[in-house]
Design an enzyme around this catalytic site. Sequence first.
Site, PDB file in Angstrom:
ATOM      1  N   HIS A  89      -6.916  -7.222   0.800  1.00  0.00           N
ATOM      2  CA  HIS A  89      -5.889  -6.182   0.730  1.00  0.00           C
ATOM      3  C   HIS A  89      -4.783  -6.406   1.756  1.00  0.00           C
ATOM      4  O   HIS A  89      -3.602  -6.191   1.467  1.00  0.00           O
ATOM      5  CB  HIS A  89      -6.553  -4.818   0.958  1.00  0.00           C
ATOM      6  CG  HIS A  89      -5.604  -3.665   0.937  1.00  0.00           C
ATOM      7  ND1 HIS A  89      -4.894  -3.293  -0.190  1.00  0.00           N
ATOM      8  CD2 HIS A  89      -5.236  -2.777   1.913  1.00  0.00           C
ATOM      9  CE1 HIS A  89      -4.141  -2.234   0.082  1.00  0.00           C
ATOM     10  NE2 HIS A  89      -4.333  -1.910   1.345  1.00  0.00           N
ATOM     11  N   HIS A 131     -11.274   8.389   0.168  1.00  0.00           N
ATOM     12  CA  HIS A 131     -10.301   8.890   1.141  1.00  0.00           C
ATOM     13  C   HIS A 131      -9.140   9.596   0.457  1.00  0.00           C
ATOM     14  O   HIS A 131      -8.538  10.509   1.030  1.00  0.00           O
ATOM     15  CB  HIS A 131      -9.795   7.746   2.025  1.00  0.00           C
ATOM     16  CG  HIS A 131      -9.109   6.646   1.283  1.00  0.00           C
ATOM     17  ND1 HIS A 131      -9.729   5.896   0.300  1.00  0.00           N
ATOM     18  CD2 HIS A 131      -7.839   6.160   1.377  1.00  0.00           C
ATOM     19  CE1 HIS A 131      -8.879   5.007  -0.167  1.00  0.00           C
ATOM     20  NE2 HIS A 131      -7.735   5.150   0.454  1.00  0.00           N
ATOM     21  N   TYR A 172      -0.943  11.500   2.266  1.00  0.00           N
ATOM     22  CA  TYR A 172      -1.893  11.371   1.160  1.00  0.00           C
ATOM     23  C   TYR A 172      -1.952  12.649   0.323  1.00  0.00           C
ATOM     24  O   TYR A 172      -2.079  12.592  -0.910  1.00  0.00           O
ATOM     25  CB  TYR A 172      -3.282  11.018   1.685  1.00  0.00           C
ATOM     26  CG  TYR A 172      -3.484   9.539   1.884  1.00  0.00           C
ATOM     27  CD1 TYR A 172      -4.092   8.761   0.905  1.00  0.00           C
ATOM     28  CD2 TYR A 172      -3.058   8.902   3.048  1.00  0.00           C
ATOM     29  CE1 TYR A 172      -4.282   7.406   1.076  1.00  0.00           C
ATOM     30  CE2 TYR A 172      -3.237   7.548   3.234  1.00  0.00           C
ATOM     31  CZ  TYR A 172      -3.849   6.798   2.241  1.00  0.00           C
ATOM     32  OH  TYR A 172      -4.023   5.447   2.419  1.00  0.00           O
ATOM     33  N   ASP A 203       0.840  -1.184   0.000  1.00  0.00           N
ATOM     34  CA  ASP A 203       0.000   0.000   0.000  1.00  0.00           C
ATOM     35  C   ASP A 203       0.888   1.252   0.000  1.00  0.00           C
ATOM     36  O   ASP A 203       1.694   1.436  -0.898  1.00  0.00           O
ATOM     37  CB  ASP A 203      -0.952  -0.073   1.215  1.00  0.00           C
ATOM     38  CG  ASP A 203      -2.031   0.985   1.222  1.00  0.00           C
ATOM     39  OD1 ASP A 203      -3.036   0.795   0.526  1.00  0.00           O
ATOM     40  OD2 ASP A 203      -1.859   1.994   1.924  1.00  0.00           O
ATOM     41  N   ARG A 204       0.770   2.136   1.004  1.00  0.00           N
ATOM     42  CA  ARG A 204       1.590   3.345   1.041  1.00  0.00           C
ATOM     43  C   ARG A 204       3.070   3.001   1.016  1.00  0.00           C
ATOM     44  O   ARG A 204       3.873   3.679   0.371  1.00  0.00           O
ATOM     45  CB  ARG A 204       1.287   4.171   2.292  1.00  0.00           C
ATOM     46  CG  ARG A 204      -0.169   4.476   2.549  1.00  0.00           C
ATOM     47  CD  ARG A 204      -0.821   5.209   1.403  1.00  0.00           C
ATOM     48  NE  ARG A 204      -0.251   6.548   1.205  1.00  0.00           N
ATOM     49  CZ  ARG A 204      -0.540   7.309   0.146  1.00  0.00           C
ATOM     50  NH1 ARG A 204      -1.351   6.880  -0.801  1.00  0.00           N
ATOM     51  NH2 ARG A 204      -0.008   8.506   0.044  1.00  0.00           N
TER      52      ARG A 204
END
Length: 292
Positions: free
Chosen positions: A272, A152, A212, A107-108
């Site tokens: 995920h 988001h 983000y 992910d990030r």
Amino acid sequence: MTLKISGFDYQQIPVDEDVALNVAVGGTGSPVVLLHGFPQTHLMWRHVAADLAADHTVICPDLRGYGASDKPTARSDDTYSKRTMAADVVTLARELGHERFAIAGHDRGALVAVRAGLDHPAAITHLAALDVLPTLDTWEILHGASAAVAFHLYLMAQPAGLPEEMISASADAFFGYFLDLWIKDPQAIAGEVRAEYLAASRAAVPSIAADYRASAGIDITHDQADRAAGNQLVMPVTVVQQDWGSVLGYDAAALWGAWAPKLQHHTTSAGHFMAEEAPGEISDVLRSLLAR
């Protein structure tokens, strides 16, 4: 932070001015850095890290702005750019005595790993990205009503102030929403682990939003520059993603292939949070990558 990866040593290592990263280190052998995603901490790698530590030095930091790492105020667009966060990781590895290392991110963390591979190709031997698309491609494929699944991203892309206020007002509900929505096997994240993620995220709302926000701004600029220059990930790359089939509406392997000519693309039936739902599978995939 109350929970730790069993058998790993913990340190706070300075990587930038006024920024130290919390890092768990275990095992011996060639180094592998594992980077966590949202809304998690390094603890998401607990099963995979313990497995890989049998024959690798495994390094699991909390990214800047997350977990028990420092959370500098975003005084510029670059404070939480993936370029800055990747430089943190390269500095961290060097401080631990490793000039070259493999890197895997979820992910990030995968976005940070990709930026490390593009900016520091001499340092990265192998690269794995779990369940994400490159930043530039993510924004290019989101459109219309289908983009609602990524609400988001749009919320935290707004100027600083309102997003932080809204999220802080109901932080556990906000972060817990994603922990519940994105998992196929809820038992994979035990109650105490979930509580750890929520507490860590609750304490990091401004820095998470800044992370983000950077991906809706300066990170795109950096990716565009690399695309224009033809820069690619020159090391062996493995991408692991959920098997969504045709519902995605795009060819994920093709998108990744444009960035990584030495790509192997793997799909999993896990959700995920695959490093927690299917740790054995992810360990095997990473071992296959490291053998290339």
